[in-house]
Design a protein around this motif. Structure first.
Motif, PDB file in Angstrom:
ATOM      1  N   LEU A 158       0.822  -1.236  -0.040  1.00  0.00           N
ATOM      2  CA  LEU A 158      -0.055  -0.332   0.192  1.00  0.00           C
ATOM      3  C   LEU A 158       0.824   1.225   0.229  1.00  0.00           C
ATOM      4  N   PHE A 159       1.804   1.231   0.702  1.00  0.00           N
ATOM      5  CA  PHE A 159       2.726   2.478   0.835  1.00  0.00           C
ATOM      6  C   PHE A 159       3.567   2.742  -0.536  1.00  0.00           C
ATOM      7  N   ILE A 160       3.895   1.776  -1.221  1.00  0.00           N
ATOM      8  CA  ILE A 160       4.637   1.720  -2.644  1.00  0.00           C
ATOM      9  C   ILE A 160       3.676   2.192  -3.394  1.00  0.00           C
ATOM     10  N   LEU A 161       2.592   1.655  -3.505  1.00  0.00           N
ATOM     11  CA  LEU A 161       1.628   1.980  -4.330  1.00  0.00           C
ATOM     12  C   LEU A 161       1.068   3.353  -4.402  1.00  0.00           C
ATOM     13  N   TRP A 162       0.890   3.939  -3.022  1.00  0.00           N
ATOM     14  CA  TRP A 162       0.413   5.403  -2.720  1.00  0.00           C
ATOM     15  C   TRP A 162       1.495   6.184  -3.324  1.00  0.00           C
ATOM     16  N   PHE A 163       2.748   6.075  -2.945  1.00  0.00           N
ATOM     17  CA  PHE A 163       3.917   6.865  -3.148  1.00  0.00           C
ATOM     18  C   PHE A 163       4.200   6.877  -4.804  1.00  0.00           C
ATOM     19  N   GLY A 164       3.932   5.818  -5.424  1.00  0.00           N
ATOM     20  CA  GLY A 164       4.144   5.779  -6.906  1.00  0.00           C
ATOM     21  C   GLY A 164       2.890   6.465  -7.445  1.00  0.00           C
ATOM     22  N   MET A 165       1.443   6.235  -7.008  1.00  0.00           N
ATOM     23  CA  MET A 165       0.501   7.038  -7.678  1.00  0.00           C
ATOM     24  C   MET A 165       0.819   8.462  -7.407  1.00  0.00           C
ATOM     25  N   GLU A 166       1.234   8.943  -6.087  1.00  0.00           N
ATOM     26  CA  GLU A 166       1.367  10.266  -5.979  1.00  0.00           C
ATOM     27  C   GLU A 166       2.514  10.815  -7.069  1.00  0.00           C
ATOM     28  N   PHE A 167       3.456  10.249  -7.480  1.00  0.00           N
ATOM     29  CA  PHE A 167       4.604  10.638  -8.483  1.00  0.00           C
ATOM     30  C   PHE A 167       3.781  10.676  -9.683  1.00  0.00           C
ATOM     31  N   ILE A 168       2.868   9.869 -10.182  1.00  0.00           N
ATOM     32  CA  ILE A 168       2.101   9.910 -11.248  1.00  0.00           C
ATOM     33  C   ILE A 168       1.240  11.147 -11.377  1.00  0.00           C
ATOM     34  N   LEU A 169       0.338  11.366 -10.506  1.00  0.00           N
ATOM     35  CA  LEU A 169      -0.657  12.276 -10.457  1.00  0.00           C
ATOM     36  C   LEU A 169      -0.065  13.674 -10.204  1.00  0.00           C
ATOM     37  N   SER A 170       0.833  13.636  -9.234  1.00  0.00           N
ATOM     38  CA  SER A 170       1.318  15.110  -8.990  1.00  0.00           C
ATOM     39  C   SER A 170       2.704  15.142  -8.852  1.00  0.00           C
ATOM     40  N   PRO A 171       3.670  14.885  -9.695  1.00  0.00           N
ATOM     41  CA  PRO A 171       4.971  14.871  -9.542  1.00  0.00           C
ATOM     42  C   PRO A 171       5.655  16.054  -9.150  1.00  0.00           C
ATOM     43  N   GLU A 172       4.980  17.257  -9.546  1.00  0.00           N
ATOM     44  CA  GLU A 172       5.648  18.422  -9.158  1.00  0.00           C
ATOM     45  C   GLU A 172       5.377  18.827  -7.402  1.00  0.00           C
ATOM     46  N   THR A 173       4.480  18.230  -6.972  1.00  0.00           N
ATOM     47  CA  THR A 173       4.448  18.533  -5.559  1.00  0.00           C
ATOM     48  C   THR A 173       4.801  17.197  -4.839  1.00  0.00           C
ATOM     49  N   THR A 174       5.153  15.904  -5.194  1.00  0.00           N
ATOM     50  CA  THR A 174       5.549  15.205  -4.489  1.00  0.00           C
ATOM     51  C   THR A 174       7.088  14.847  -4.615  1.00  0.00           C
ATOM     52  N   ALA A 175       7.593  15.371  -5.599  1.00  0.00           N
ATOM     53  CA  ALA A 175       9.262  15.357  -5.821  1.00  0.00           C
ATOM     54  C   ALA A 175       9.891  15.790  -4.748  1.00  0.00           C
ATOM     55  N   PRO A 176       9.630  16.939  -4.140  1.00  0.00           N
ATOM     56  CA  PRO A 176      10.319  17.539  -3.009  1.00  0.00           C
ATOM     57  C   PRO A 176      10.601  16.537  -1.785  1.00  0.00           C
ATOM     58  N   GLY A 177       9.761  15.723  -1.550  1.00  0.00           N
ATOM     59  CA  GLY A 177       9.529  14.776  -0.486  1.00  0.00           C
ATOM     60  C   GLY A 177      10.658  13.829  -0.695  1.00  0.00           C
ATOM     61  N   PHE A 178      11.365  13.412  -2.032  1.00  0.00           N
ATOM     62  CA  PHE A 178      12.101  12.251  -2.230  1.00  0.00           C
ATOM     63  C   PHE A 178      13.440  12.582  -1.665  1.00  0.00           C
ATOM     64  N   GLY A 179      13.843  13.764  -1.511  1.00  0.00           N
ATOM     65  CA  GLY A 179      15.095  14.048  -0.694  1.00  0.00           C
ATOM     66  C   GLY A 179      16.084  14.778  -1.678  1.00  0.00           C
ATOM     67  N   LEU A 180      16.176  14.799  -2.770  1.00  0.00           N
ATOM     68  CA  LEU A 180      16.881  15.344  -3.728  1.00  0.00           C
ATOM     69  C   LEU A 180      16.970  16.915  -3.684  1.00  0.00           C
ATOM     70  N   PRO A 181      18.168  17.663  -3.848  1.00  0.00           N
ATOM     71  CA  PRO A 181      17.874  19.201  -3.703  1.00  0.00           C
ATOM     72  C   PRO A 181      17.330  19.733  -4.716  1.00  0.00           C
ATOM     73  N   SER A 182      17.495  19.443  -6.017  1.00  0.00           N
ATOM     74  CA  SER A 182      16.692  20.061  -6.983  1.00  0.00           C
ATOM     75  C   SER A 182      15.885  19.047  -8.196  1.00  0.00           C
ATOM     76  N   TRP A 183      14.942  19.626  -8.898  1.00  0.00           N
ATOM     77  CA  TRP A 183      14.269  18.832  -9.433  1.00  0.00           C
ATOM     78  C   TRP A 183      13.922  19.136 -11.183  1.00  0.00           C
ATOM     79  N   PRO A 184      13.927  18.536 -11.896  1.00  0.00           N
ATOM     80  CA  PRO A 184      13.685  18.825 -13.357  1.00  0.00           C
ATOM     81  C   PRO A 184      12.575  19.745 -13.540  1.00  0.00           C
ATOM     82  N   SER A 185      12.665  20.713 -14.322  1.00  0.00           N
ATOM     83  CA  SER A 185      11.468  21.529 -14.740  1.00  0.00           C
ATOM     84  C   SER A 185      11.084  21.535 -16.137  1.00  0.00           C
ATOM     85  N   GLY A 186       9.932  22.160 -16.246  1.00  0.00           N
ATOM     86  CA  GLY A 186       9.350  21.938 -17.662  1.00  0.00           C
ATOM     87  C   GLY A 186       9.017  20.584 -17.896  1.00  0.00           C
ATOM     88  N   ASP A 187       9.458  20.093 -19.128  1.00  0.00           N
ATOM     89  CA  ASP A 187       9.143  18.773 -19.475  1.00  0.00           C
ATOM     90  C   ASP A 187       9.658  17.655 -18.878  1.00  0.00           C
TER      91      ASP A 187
END
Length: 141
Positions: free
Chosen positions: A16-45
């Motif tokens: 359930l945890f892995i499924l929820w986390f994966g769905m968050e990245f699919i449905l709203s990657p821009e808001t979920t990405a900061p919680g992954f732990g990396l200092p910066s994320w890709p923008s645009g495409d």
């Protein structure tokens, strides 16, 4: 509580945890990405790469879920052990790219380690079934 029940609850929780986390990245990657732990994320495409991560997580969860539902508990134990490598890989990626050490260890590392523990417990639970010898054919005298 029996080892089988503990293993089932732990495995279902991971699924359930892995499924929820994966769905968050699919449905709203821009808001979920900061919680992954990396200092910066890709923008645009670049958001497409985040969706790929989400799809990977959903597939990992589905593999575990199918093994749990179909009762292939020993295979589930092996899959937990192998899939923990993905979480350790995420931890290593965050650390290698100067991301949040707390997130790397506290989220990815802890998840991976708990998956290994659950996988080993599942292997222990199913050990007897794996070593029971086949019934020998009757011998004619």
């Amino acid at each position: 509580m029996s080892l089988k029940k503990i293993n089932t609850v732990l495995a279902a929780s991971f699924i359930l945890f892995i499924l929820w986390f994966g769905m968050e990245f699919i449905l709203s990657p821009e808001t979920t990405a900061p919680g992954f732990g990396l200092p910066s994320w890709p923008s645009g495409d670049g958001d497409g790469f985040l969706i790929i991560k989400g799809i990977r997580d959903v597939v990992l969860a589905l593999v575990l879920g199918i093994l749990l539902v179909t009762g292939h508990r020993r295979a589930l134990g092996w899959a937990l052990l192998v899939e923990a490598i993905a979480a350790y890989g995420d931890m290593t990626t965050v650390l290698a790219h100067h991301g949040s050490v707390a997130t790397a260890l506290g989220v990815h590392g802890l998840t991976a380690t708990l998956m290994v523990v659950n996988g080993l417990l599942m292997m222990r639970e199913t050990r007897q079934a794996a070593i029971v010898p086949a019934t020998p054919a009757p011998q004619l005298a």
